[in-house]
Design a protein around this motif. Sequence first.
Motif, PDB file in Angstrom:
ATOM      1  N   ALA A 260       0.845  -0.745   0.180  1.00 31.65           N
ATOM      2  CA  ALA A 260       0.247   0.287  -0.223  1.00 31.65           C
ATOM      3  C   ALA A 260       0.873   1.224  -0.189  1.00 31.65           C
ATOM      4  CB  ALA A 260      -0.903  -0.205   1.636  1.00 31.65           C
ATOM      5  N   LEU A 261       1.896   1.472   0.437  1.00 31.49           N
ATOM      6  CA  LEU A 261       2.983   2.322   0.531  1.00 31.49           C
ATOM      7  C   LEU A 261       3.615   1.973  -0.331  1.00 31.49           C
ATOM      8  CD1 LEU A 261       4.813   2.229   4.015  1.00 31.49           C
ATOM      9  CD2 LEU A 261       3.746   3.475   3.269  1.00 31.49           C
ATOM     10  N   ILE A 262       3.697   1.381  -1.773  1.00 33.93           N
ATOM     11  CA  ILE A 262       4.803   1.938  -2.983  1.00 33.93           C
ATOM     12  C   ILE A 262       3.171   2.515  -3.748  1.00 33.93           C
ATOM     13  CG2 ILE A 262       5.295   0.478  -4.731  1.00 33.93           C
ATOM     14  CD1 ILE A 262       6.596  -1.571  -2.591  1.00 33.93           C
ATOM     15  N   LEU A 263       2.180   1.377  -3.864  1.00 36.43           N
ATOM     16  CA  LEU A 263       0.997   2.273  -4.571  1.00 36.43           C
ATOM     17  C   LEU A 263       0.673   3.999  -4.203  1.00 36.43           C
ATOM     18  CD1 LEU A 263      -0.701  -0.897  -5.562  1.00 36.43           C
ATOM     19  CD2 LEU A 263       1.419   0.669  -7.156  1.00 36.43           C
ATOM     20  N   GLY A 264       0.484   4.441  -2.575  1.00 38.03           N
ATOM     21  CA  GLY A 264       0.171   5.663  -1.821  1.00 38.03           C
ATOM     22  C   GLY A 264      -1.248   5.427  -1.779  1.00 38.03           C
ATOM     23  N   ILE A 265      -1.814   4.420  -2.156  1.00 38.17           N
ATOM     24  CA  ILE A 265      -3.113   3.619  -1.292  1.00 38.17           C
ATOM     25  C   ILE A 265      -2.860   3.740   0.130  1.00 38.17           C
ATOM     26  CG2 ILE A 265      -3.633   3.755  -3.749  1.00 38.17           C
ATOM     27  CD1 ILE A 265      -4.118   0.309  -3.596  1.00 38.17           C
ATOM     28  N   ARG A 266      -4.613   2.834   0.296  1.00 40.44           N
ATOM     29  CA  ARG A 266      -4.933   2.171   2.025  1.00 40.44           C
ATOM     30  C   ARG A 266      -4.929   0.802   1.542  1.00 40.44           C
ATOM     31  NH1 ARG A 266      -8.602   5.325   5.318  1.00 40.44           N
ATOM     32  NH2 ARG A 266      -8.376   7.842   4.935  1.00 40.44           N
ATOM     33  N   GLU A 267      -4.481  -0.023   2.258  1.00 34.81           N
ATOM     34  CA  GLU A 267      -4.494  -1.316   2.266  1.00 34.81           C
ATOM     35  C   GLU A 267      -5.929  -1.779   2.546  1.00 34.81           C
ATOM     36  OE1 GLU A 267      -2.339  -3.443   6.045  1.00 34.81           O
ATOM     37  OE2 GLU A 267      -1.763  -1.669   6.285  1.00 34.81           O
ATOM     38  N   SER A 268      -6.371  -1.552   2.353  1.00 33.00           N
ATOM     39  CA  SER A 268      -7.860  -1.980   2.384  1.00 33.00           C
ATOM     40  C   SER A 268      -8.495  -0.665   0.461  1.00 33.00           C
ATOM     41  CB  SER A 268      -9.095  -1.729   3.628  1.00 33.00           C
ATOM     42  OG  SER A 268      -9.256  -0.284   3.160  1.00 33.00           O
ATOM     43  N   ALA A 269      -8.170  -0.822   0.430  1.00 36.66           N
ATOM     44  CA  ALA A 269      -8.270   0.173  -1.233  1.00 36.66           C
ATOM     45  C   ALA A 269      -9.298  -1.095  -1.744  1.00 36.66           C
ATOM     46  CB  ALA A 269      -7.418   0.918  -1.681  1.00 36.66           C
ATOM     47  N   ALA A 270     -10.537  -0.188  -3.006  1.00 38.55           N
ATOM     48  CA  ALA A 270     -10.872  -1.314  -3.625  1.00 38.55           C
ATOM     49  C   ALA A 270      -9.788  -1.698  -4.786  1.00 38.55           C
ATOM     50  CB  ALA A 270     -12.456  -0.373  -4.547  1.00 38.55           C
ATOM     51  N   LYS A 271     -10.105  -2.531  -5.174  1.00 40.41           N
ATOM     52  CA  LYS A 271      -9.443  -3.088  -7.205  1.00 40.41           C
ATOM     53  C   LYS A 271      -9.604  -2.244  -7.746  1.00 40.41           C
ATOM     54  CE  LYS A 271      -9.304  -6.591 -10.392  1.00 40.41           C
ATOM     55  NZ  LYS A 271     -10.424  -7.989 -11.126  1.00 40.41           N
ATOM     56  N   ASN A 272     -10.222  -1.466  -7.942  1.00 43.36           N
ATOM     57  CA  ASN A 272      -9.673  -0.552  -9.235  1.00 43.36           C
ATOM     58  C   ASN A 272      -9.017   0.326  -8.712  1.00 43.36           C
ATOM     59  OD1 ASN A 272     -11.990   0.668  -7.309  1.00 43.36           O
ATOM     60  ND2 ASN A 272     -12.665   2.271  -8.580  1.00 43.36           N
ATOM     61  N   LYS A 273      -9.027   1.122  -7.225  1.00 45.02           N
ATOM     62  CA  LYS A 273      -8.042   2.244  -7.041  1.00 45.02           C
ATOM     63  C   LYS A 273      -7.042   1.612  -6.960  1.00 45.02           C
ATOM     64  CE  LYS A 273     -10.653   5.276  -5.209  1.00 45.02           C
ATOM     65  NZ  LYS A 273     -10.688   7.144  -5.457  1.00 45.02           N
ATOM     66  N   VAL A 274      -6.926   0.174  -6.201  1.00 43.66           N
ATOM     67  CA  VAL A 274      -5.350  -0.598  -6.667  1.00 43.66           C
ATOM     68  C   VAL A 274      -5.140  -0.484  -8.028  1.00 43.66           C
ATOM     69  CG1 VAL A 274      -4.095  -2.599  -6.492  1.00 43.66           C
ATOM     70  CG2 VAL A 274      -5.886  -1.806  -5.117  1.00 43.66           C
ATOM     71  N   MET A 275      -5.518  -0.365  -9.199  1.00 45.54           N
ATOM     72  CA  MET A 275      -5.702  -1.577 -11.054  1.00 45.54           C
ATOM     73  C   MET A 275      -5.141   0.898 -11.045  1.00 45.54           C
ATOM     74  SD  MET A 275      -5.681  -4.087 -11.961  1.00 45.54           S
ATOM     75  CE  MET A 275      -5.186  -3.889 -13.300  1.00 45.54           C
ATOM     76  N   GLU A 276      -5.903   2.151 -10.478  1.00 46.24           N
ATOM     77  CA  GLU A 276      -5.344   3.357 -10.952  1.00 46.24           C
ATOM     78  C   GLU A 276      -4.371   3.669 -10.303  1.00 46.24           C
ATOM     79  OE1 GLU A 276      -7.497   7.349  -9.809  1.00 46.24           O
ATOM     80  OE2 GLU A 276      -9.233   5.477 -10.251  1.00 46.24           O
ATOM     81  N   ALA A 277      -3.920   3.280  -9.431  1.00 46.45           N
ATOM     82  CA  ALA A 277      -2.510   3.801  -8.359  1.00 46.45           C
ATOM     83  C   ALA A 277      -1.417   2.558  -8.885  1.00 46.45           C
ATOM     84  CB  ALA A 277      -2.769   3.362  -7.034  1.00 46.45           C
ATOM     85  N   HIS A 278      -1.598   1.627  -9.311  1.00 42.34           N
ATOM     86  CA  HIS A 278      -0.688   0.792  -9.600  1.00 42.34           C
ATOM     87  C   HIS A 278      -0.212   1.746 -11.745  1.00 42.34           C
ATOM     88  CE1 HIS A 278       0.500  -2.654 -12.571  1.00 42.34           C
ATOM     89  NE2 HIS A 278       1.414  -3.133 -11.845  1.00 42.34           N
ATOM     90  N   ARG A 279      -1.501   1.739 -11.643  1.00 40.86           N
ATOM     91  CA  ARG A 279      -0.623   2.571 -13.564  1.00 40.86           C
ATOM     92  C   ARG A 279      -0.272   3.332 -13.340  1.00 40.86           C
ATOM     93  NH1 ARG A 279      -2.232   5.535 -17.741  1.00 40.86           N
ATOM     94  NH2 ARG A 279      -3.949   5.186 -19.503  1.00 40.86           N
ATOM     95  N   LYS A 280      -0.575   4.434 -12.696  1.00 42.84           N
ATOM     96  CA  LYS A 280      -0.170   5.946 -12.507  1.00 42.84           C
ATOM     97  C   LYS A 280       1.226   5.735 -12.042  1.00 42.84           C
ATOM     98  CE  LYS A 280      -3.672   8.765 -10.884  1.00 42.84           C
ATOM     99  NZ  LYS A 280      -4.634   9.960  -9.483  1.00 42.84           N
ATOM    100  N   VAL A 281       2.110   4.476 -11.485  1.00 44.11           N
ATOM    101  CA  VAL A 281       3.055   4.381 -10.696  1.00 44.11           C
ATOM    102  C   VAL A 281       3.918   3.562 -12.279  1.00 44.11           C
ATOM    103  CG1 VAL A 281       4.569   3.114  -9.282  1.00 44.11           C
ATOM    104  CG2 VAL A 281       2.765   4.689  -8.739  1.00 44.11           C
ATOM    105  N   MET A 282       2.935   2.738 -12.496  1.00 42.20           N
ATOM    106  CA  MET A 282       4.032   2.243 -13.407  1.00 42.20           C
ATOM    107  C   MET A 282       4.278   2.939 -15.031  1.00 42.20           C
ATOM    108  SD  MET A 282       5.199  -0.941 -12.846  1.00 42.20           S
ATOM    109  CE  MET A 282       5.278  -1.473 -14.799  1.00 42.20           C
TER     110      MET A 282
END
Length: 118
Positions: free
Chosen positions: A62-84
């Motif tokens: 969660a720290l690497i992606l800049g989101i909460r540990e309990s973030a929804a799947k779409n938030k995880v995917m969005e954060a992953h896309r931005k960081v990548m």
Amino acid sequence: RRRRGRRSIMTSAAVLGLGFAATALTARQLILAGEAWMLAPPKLRQFYKGGFDEQMSRREAALILGIRESAAKNKVMEAHRKVMMANHPDAGGSPFVSTKVNEAKEVLLGKKTKSGVF
């Protein structure tokens, strides 16, 4: 004729005064907005500080992606896309960092196996 001239001058003075007032209020709002923007913490500059753990935890992911540990799947995917997009090897990023970003996504989505990548 004189009355017309005075009226014209009075109207011009009133319009000029309203113009100055509007300009002053607009300038004040711009100054306040600029100060608020300067004092606001920059969200994109808050990077994960520290090395990587041998076995990545949900907290670290969660720290690497800049989101909460309990973030929804779409938030995880969005954060992953931005960081990548910022760290992709084809765009001059580090292959190690991009691997860790992918691993973080897998951990948060529950797709990560127990074996480490590196």
